[in-house]
Design a protein around this motif. Sequence first.
Motif, PDB file in Angstrom:
ATOM      1  N   GLU A   1      36.848 -59.973  39.229  1.00 52.68           N
ATOM      2  CA  GLU A   1      37.694 -59.400  37.823  1.00 52.68           C
ATOM      3  C   GLU A   1      38.966 -59.256  38.214  1.00 52.68           C
ATOM      4  O   GLU A   1      40.148 -59.365  37.206  1.00 52.68           O
ATOM      5  CB  GLU A   1      36.941 -58.231  37.343  1.00 52.68           C
ATOM      6  N   LYS A   2      39.399 -58.769  39.326  1.00 49.18           N
ATOM      7  CA  LYS A   2      40.838 -58.253  39.677  1.00 49.18           C
ATOM      8  C   LYS A   2      41.599 -59.566  40.404  1.00 49.18           C
ATOM      9  O   LYS A   2      42.761 -59.213  40.326  1.00 49.18           O
ATOM     10  CB  LYS A   2      40.709 -57.282  40.707  1.00 49.18           C
ATOM     11  N   GLY A   3      40.950 -60.644  40.715  1.00 54.47           N
ATOM     12  CA  GLY A   3      41.783 -61.591  41.429  1.00 54.47           C
ATOM     13  C   GLY A   3      41.898 -61.332  42.779  1.00 54.47           C
ATOM     14  O   GLY A   3      41.420 -60.231  43.254  1.00 54.47           O
ATOM     15  N   THR A   4      42.321 -62.038  43.553  1.00 52.44           N
ATOM     16  CA  THR A   4      42.848 -62.280  44.877  1.00 52.44           C
ATOM     17  C   THR A   4      44.183 -61.869  45.349  1.00 52.44           C
ATOM     18  O   THR A   4      45.095 -63.039  44.922  1.00 52.44           O
ATOM     19  CB  THR A   4      42.125 -63.114  45.657  1.00 52.44           C
ATOM     20  N   PRO A   5      44.701 -60.751  45.836  1.00 56.57           N
ATOM     21  CA  PRO A   5      46.218 -60.823  45.979  1.00 56.57           C
ATOM     22  C   PRO A   5      46.678 -61.688  47.212  1.00 56.57           C
ATOM     23  O   PRO A   5      45.769 -62.044  48.138  1.00 56.57           O
ATOM     24  CB  PRO A   5      46.504 -59.373  46.517  1.00 56.57           C
ATOM     25  N   THR A   6      47.848 -62.237  47.285  1.00 53.98           N
ATOM     26  CA  THR A   6      48.581 -62.961  48.468  1.00 53.98           C
ATOM     27  C   THR A   6      49.790 -62.429  48.776  1.00 53.98           C
ATOM     28  O   THR A   6      50.244 -61.277  48.035  1.00 53.98           O
ATOM     29  CB  THR A   6      48.669 -64.508  47.896  1.00 53.98           C
TER      30      THR A   6
ATOM     31  N   PRO B   1      48.150 -57.143  28.563  1.00 55.17           N
ATOM     32  CA  PRO B   1      49.501 -57.273  28.705  1.00 55.17           C
ATOM     33  C   PRO B   1      50.140 -58.509  28.931  1.00 55.17           C
ATOM     34  O   PRO B   1      49.513 -59.500  29.746  1.00 55.17           O
ATOM     35  CB  PRO B   1      49.863 -56.238  29.949  1.00 55.17           C
ATOM     36  N   TYR B   2      51.255 -58.922  28.322  1.00 56.21           N
ATOM     37  CA  TYR B   2      51.950 -60.109  28.407  1.00 56.21           C
ATOM     38  C   TYR B   2      51.375 -61.295  27.882  1.00 56.21           C
ATOM     39  O   TYR B   2      51.143 -62.415  28.455  1.00 56.21           O
ATOM     40  CB  TYR B   2      52.358 -60.416  29.932  1.00 56.21           C
ATOM     41  N   GLY B   3      50.164 -61.206  27.221  1.00 58.05           N
ATOM     42  CA  GLY B   3      49.313 -62.199  26.669  1.00 58.05           C
ATOM     43  C   GLY B   3      48.089 -62.450  27.426  1.00 58.05           C
ATOM     44  O   GLY B   3      47.505 -61.502  27.961  1.00 58.05           O
ATOM     45  N   ASP B   4      47.495 -63.637  27.007  1.00 62.16           N
ATOM     46  CA  ASP B   4      46.051 -63.744  27.594  1.00 62.16           C
ATOM     47  C   ASP B   4      46.040 -64.298  29.146  1.00 62.16           C
ATOM     48  O   ASP B   4      45.999 -65.295  29.532  1.00 62.16           O
ATOM     49  CB  ASP B   4      45.506 -64.880  26.711  1.00 62.16           C
ATOM     50  N   LEU B   5      46.362 -63.012  30.048  1.00 63.30           N
ATOM     51  CA  LEU B   5      46.526 -63.288  31.464  1.00 63.30           C
ATOM     52  C   LEU B   5      45.103 -63.361  32.040  1.00 63.30           C
ATOM     53  O   LEU B   5      44.096 -62.545  31.675  1.00 63.30           O
ATOM     54  CB  LEU B   5      47.377 -62.389  31.888  1.00 63.30           C
ATOM     55  N   MET B   6      45.068 -64.163  33.316  1.00 66.53           N
ATOM     56  CA  MET B   6      43.777 -64.030  34.057  1.00 66.53           C
ATOM     57  C   MET B   6      43.998 -64.058  35.251  1.00 66.53           C
ATOM     58  O   MET B   6      44.868 -65.130  35.726  1.00 66.53           O
ATOM     59  CB  MET B   6      42.897 -65.151  33.566  1.00 66.53           C
ATOM     60  N   PRO B   7      43.692 -63.250  36.191  1.00 64.35           N
ATOM     61  CA  PRO B   7      44.098 -63.147  37.493  1.00 64.35           C
ATOM     62  C   PRO B   7      43.360 -64.124  38.545  1.00 64.35           C
ATOM     63  O   PRO B   7      42.278 -64.616  38.078  1.00 64.35           O
ATOM     64  CB  PRO B   7      43.662 -61.764  37.970  1.00 64.35           C
ATOM     65  N   LEU B   8      44.114 -64.838  39.351  1.00 64.05           N
ATOM     66  CA  LEU B   8      43.426 -66.183  40.062  1.00 64.05           C
ATOM     67  C   LEU B   8      43.200 -65.490  41.456  1.00 64.05           C
ATOM     68  O   LEU B   8      43.340 -64.197  42.026  1.00 64.05           O
ATOM     69  CB  LEU B   8      44.586 -66.936  40.554  1.00 64.05           C
ATOM     70  N   SER B   9      41.746 -66.037  41.823  1.00 66.86           N
ATOM     71  CA  SER B   9      41.367 -66.110  43.357  1.00 66.86           C
ATOM     72  C   SER B   9      41.162 -67.496  43.810  1.00 66.86           C
ATOM     73  O   SER B   9      41.612 -68.352  43.307  1.00 66.86           O
ATOM     74  CB  SER B   9      39.851 -65.530  43.103  1.00 66.86           C
ATOM     75  N   PRO B  10      41.022 -67.748  45.215  1.00 69.78           N
ATOM     76  CA  PRO B  10      41.042 -69.075  45.796  1.00 69.78           C
ATOM     77  C   PRO B  10      40.237 -69.900  45.237  1.00 69.78           C
ATOM     78  O   PRO B  10      39.202 -69.595  44.623  1.00 69.78           O
ATOM     79  CB  PRO B  10      40.327 -68.661  47.097  1.00 69.78           C
TER      80      PRO B  10
ATOM     81  N   GLU C   1      50.619 -55.926  42.536  1.00 70.74           N
ATOM     82  CA  GLU C   1      49.685 -55.926  43.615  1.00 70.74           C
ATOM     83  C   GLU C   1      49.536 -57.161  44.195  1.00 70.74           C
ATOM     84  O   GLU C   1      48.591 -57.307  45.211  1.00 70.74           O
ATOM     85  CB  GLU C   1      48.452 -55.455  42.870  1.00 70.74           C
ATOM     86  N   GLY C   2      50.348 -58.039  44.289  1.00 75.30           N
ATOM     87  CA  GLY C   2      50.281 -59.517  44.945  1.00 75.30           C
ATOM     88  C   GLY C   2      49.318 -60.442  44.042  1.00 75.30           C
ATOM     89  O   GLY C   2      49.031 -61.578  44.669  1.00 75.30           O
ATOM     90  N   ILE C   3      48.768 -59.945  42.936  1.00 77.86           N
ATOM     91  CA  ILE C   3      47.602 -60.919  42.539  1.00 77.86           C
ATOM     92  C   ILE C   3      48.479 -61.867  41.354  1.00 77.86           C
ATOM     93  O   ILE C   3      49.476 -61.432  40.786  1.00 77.86           O
ATOM     94  CB  ILE C   3      46.736 -60.025  41.602  1.00 77.86           C
ATOM     95  N   TRP C   4      48.141 -63.246  41.286  1.00 79.65           N
ATOM     96  CA  TRP C   4      48.756 -64.022  40.514  1.00 79.65           C
ATOM     97  C   TRP C   4      47.808 -64.020  39.206  1.00 79.65           C
ATOM     98  O   TRP C   4      46.777 -64.321  39.201  1.00 79.65           O
ATOM     99  CB  TRP C   4      48.612 -65.455  41.063  1.00 79.65           C
TER     100      TRP C   4
END
Length: 426
Positions: A36-41, A208-217, A141-144
């Motif tokens: 749900e939160k994505g993976t930071p890089t 926030p900022y539209g329909d954003l979705m956090p990325l993971s590998p 947080e480093g999440i895309w």
Amino acid sequence: MKVLKLIPFLFLGVFACQTPQDIDPNDPNAEQPASEKGTPTEVGQPVGAAFSQTIGPEGGSISTPDNKITFTFPAGAVSKPTPITIQPVENKAFVGIGLTYNITAPDTKLNKNAEMTLHYTPEDVEGAAPEVLGIAHQDQEGIWQSRVDVKVDKVNKTVKAPVSHLAHWAFYEQFFIECDKKEVASVEQVKFVVKFPERRTDAKPGDPYGDLMPLSPHQIISASRVVRRTINGVTDGSKEGDNYANVGQITEDRSLAKATYTAPAREPDNNPVAIGAEIDLKQLGHIILVKNVRVESGANLSINGSYDANPNVMLTVNGNKLQGAITDSTGLKMISFSIEGFHGDGVYGFGPNGGSQIIARISQFTIGTHGYYNDRAEWISGKATVTISNYKGKERPMIGKISGTFFRGTSPFSASAKFKAVPAVL
């Protein structure tokens, strides 16, 4: 111009309601619900010098020195003349395309979305397709965080996407083919997988900022999403005058979107070979992802003054026995050998007796031997040898050469060959 809204349809409409039926939910390589939160890089390091330009209320644009990327600010994006600085940095997004661009301006917030344009080349999207490029920014947080609205113009080779605020922005591939080699020897294999970015499936309008979705590998997609495999644009790589013998062969894994390409026994006429996978994007139709592989045989064949720079090479290792055949494109001229007591790298000779044999064929009915007995029962040797200079075992190319004199009866002729191919190890 085609407007691509891949993310909401594909990931909300398809994956939120069902799990692919041919995938083991316990398999870590299968399509799984995303974090749900994505993976930071990590944040990329600066690459080269920053560049800046003052943008006023009337709008304007800023381009990278190579014109690869253009940022366009519409009228009203800023309220007063504002110096905007863009610093290229390493792209740490999952399967990022090109560089990331950190956009900064003192005490400024964009009133309207800017637009980021990528002028792409075929090399930029090798293994993917421009239709599956996405854009994302890296949060604190480093999440895309990826956006859903991308415009693709294949005619002008551009991809455009909105930039909602000042941050690190980058393009990335949403679907792509990954392979373990780009150059192979004759009969060598390349492993392919089709991947997509693991991501959240519960984003809602109003984020926030539209329909954003956090990325993971990225992970491997289900095999049910692969409609067909192609070689040079042809299903299964076969058509009149263009069959497996000269373009290679694809073997599929029917549980995941994995496949293996086996190169032909000689360099194909059209090189590199385009290995494709047609992917079903459900509501959005189909796309074809392509990866190019170059086949380098590293072989030649010379028999009695006839030379072939691209012969067929077939090698087999069965226990301590090595067998090989190097054949010209007509299939008539050939050197074939069988070596008993094969032990890897070394020089192998051929005597009048024993299990090791070698012959050179000039035509369909003319075969030369590596020696003969004269009328005094003396063995006359052509000193034929097979030299193996690189043998690393199964699935690795074997490199070698053949030299010597051969005889039609008692008439000598020369024959030689070089080869590089993956042997079949039994």
